[in-house]
Design an enzyme around this catalytic site. Structure first.
Site, PDB file in Angstrom:
ATOM      1  N   LYS A 189      33.139  48.406  40.925  1.00  0.00           N
ATOM      2  CA  LYS A 189      33.843  48.608  39.670  1.00  0.00           C
ATOM      3  C   LYS A 189      34.318  47.951  38.582  1.00  0.00           C
ATOM      4  CE  LYS A 189      37.872  46.331  39.040  1.00  0.00           C
ATOM      5  NZ  LYS A 189      38.933  45.110  39.007  1.00  0.00           N
ATOM      6  N   ASP A 205      43.999  46.448  44.093  1.00  0.00           N
ATOM      7  CA  ASP A 205      42.822  47.419  43.039  1.00  0.00           C
ATOM      8  C   ASP A 205      42.445  47.955  44.270  1.00  0.00           C
ATOM      9  OD1 ASP A 205      42.988  46.675  40.572  1.00  0.00           O
ATOM     10  OD2 ASP A 205      40.863  44.577  40.723  1.00  0.00           O
TER      11      ASP A 205
END
Ligand code: C5P
Length: 309
Positions: A12, A143
């Site tokens: 990410k 996350d």
């Protein structure tokens, strides 16, 4: 022999990350444009006839995890949580091919947890609704929901609010980590009283046609954790400078709470040349020339193409 299932766990990247507030429980409110790259970990698994879950870790980044209790790995935690929630009839033997650096601001553990949820939902034929999935994901880490989403989006709240955006083009990007882990809570703590950024920085529903137009739009936005992170690990400045110095670099920023930084390059060959030049001068850094996953490149990744080493 039982079938092998496989899921990618793409890195990410926070293309920008603004800290917009703080909750009473200490978690920070964020606004962040998140994308995913063709570099990542890979999780595979086989079904077991009993209800045991095992995890072994292989790959170039397995060594730093060897000392840790395997039950604390987010893959194991995700698997146990799904097992407790859904009581599947079978267990699973899981193998994590760990390629991303540990505690490095590009999701590593969160991407692995999200891959575990996707993989086990497929293996155990679980049909969980979106609300239950995002509750499970958030309980594993702030996350994890965005990694479970897996597509370009704006993430807000502490990570649980996701606004879908049009796909980005497969922009060439170089990821660099100086080889030192940083602690996310420590970085957030170090920014303590720096104030907050306003919300609504990214109105961007527009479609970007090129790396240059994306970099241009991002030039107004930054990563609010960069200052506290460089205070704790000054090598982050060296990484940012190294990325920015190379031909074709349109933007260099830190991702998440660091220490991994990314450079957006105009062309793939410039990104590859930059990665090669920086690697020659910094043999201890982890360097990955890659690209932003777009609809087309994501499909290619999911039909079994291995991530580049
Ligand atoms: O949820 P996760 O385990 O990834 O977060 C690690 C730590 O980072 C939290 O305990 C918190 O101290 C900090 N954090 C935060 N605000 C966020 C995400 C993480 O303060 N949105």
């Amino acid at each position: 022999m039982s079938a092998t299932y496989r899921q990618q766990a793409p890195a990410k990247v926070n293309l920008f990350l603004h800290v917009t507030g703080k909750r009473d429980d200490g978690y920070h409110l964020l606004e962040s444009l998140v994308c995913f790259t063709a570099t990542g970990d890979v999780l595979s698994g086989e079904l077991r006839d009993d209800d045991q879950i095992t995890l072994s870790i292989t790959g170039p980044m397995a060594a730093p995890l060897a000392q840790n209790d395997i039950n604390e790995n987010l893959v194991m935690q995700a698997a146990k949580l799904l097992q407790d929630t859904c009581a599947p009839k079978q267990g699973a033997d899981l193998i994590l091919d760990k390629r991303l650096p540990i505690a490095s601001g590009i999701g590593g553990g969160s991407a692995d947890a999200a891959a575990a949820i996707r993989l086990l939902c497929e293996m155990w034929k679980l049909d969980l609704d979106a609300h239950t999935l995002s509750r499970i994901a958030l309980s594993l880490g702030a996350d994890v929901p965005v990694c479970l989403h897996g597509k370009t989006c704006v993430m807000s709240g502490i990570g649980e609010e996701i606004t879908e955006l049009p796909d980005l083009p497969p922009v060439p990007i170089v990821l660099i980590n100086p080889g030192k882990a940083v602690s996310t809570p420590e970085i957030f703590k170090a920014r303590a009283d720096e104030g907050f950024s306003p919300t609504g920085a990214w109105q961007g529903k527009q479609k970007f046609q090129s790396a240059a137009s994306l970099a241009d739009a991002l030039s107004e936005c930054g990563n609010d954790l960069t200052l506290p992170a460089t205070g704790i690990l000054p090598e982050i400045c060296d990484v940012l400078n190294a990325l920015a110095r190379e031909d074709g670099c349109l933007l260099a920023r830190m991702s998440g709470s660091g220490a991994t930084c990314f450079g957006i390059y105009d062309t793939t060959s410039q990104a590859e040349r930059a990665a090669h030049a920086i690697a020659t001068q910094n043999p201890d850094w982890w360097i990955s020339p890659t690209h932003i996953l777009s609809e087309k490149t994501r499909e290619q990744a999911e039909i079994g193409a291995a991530f580049p080493d």
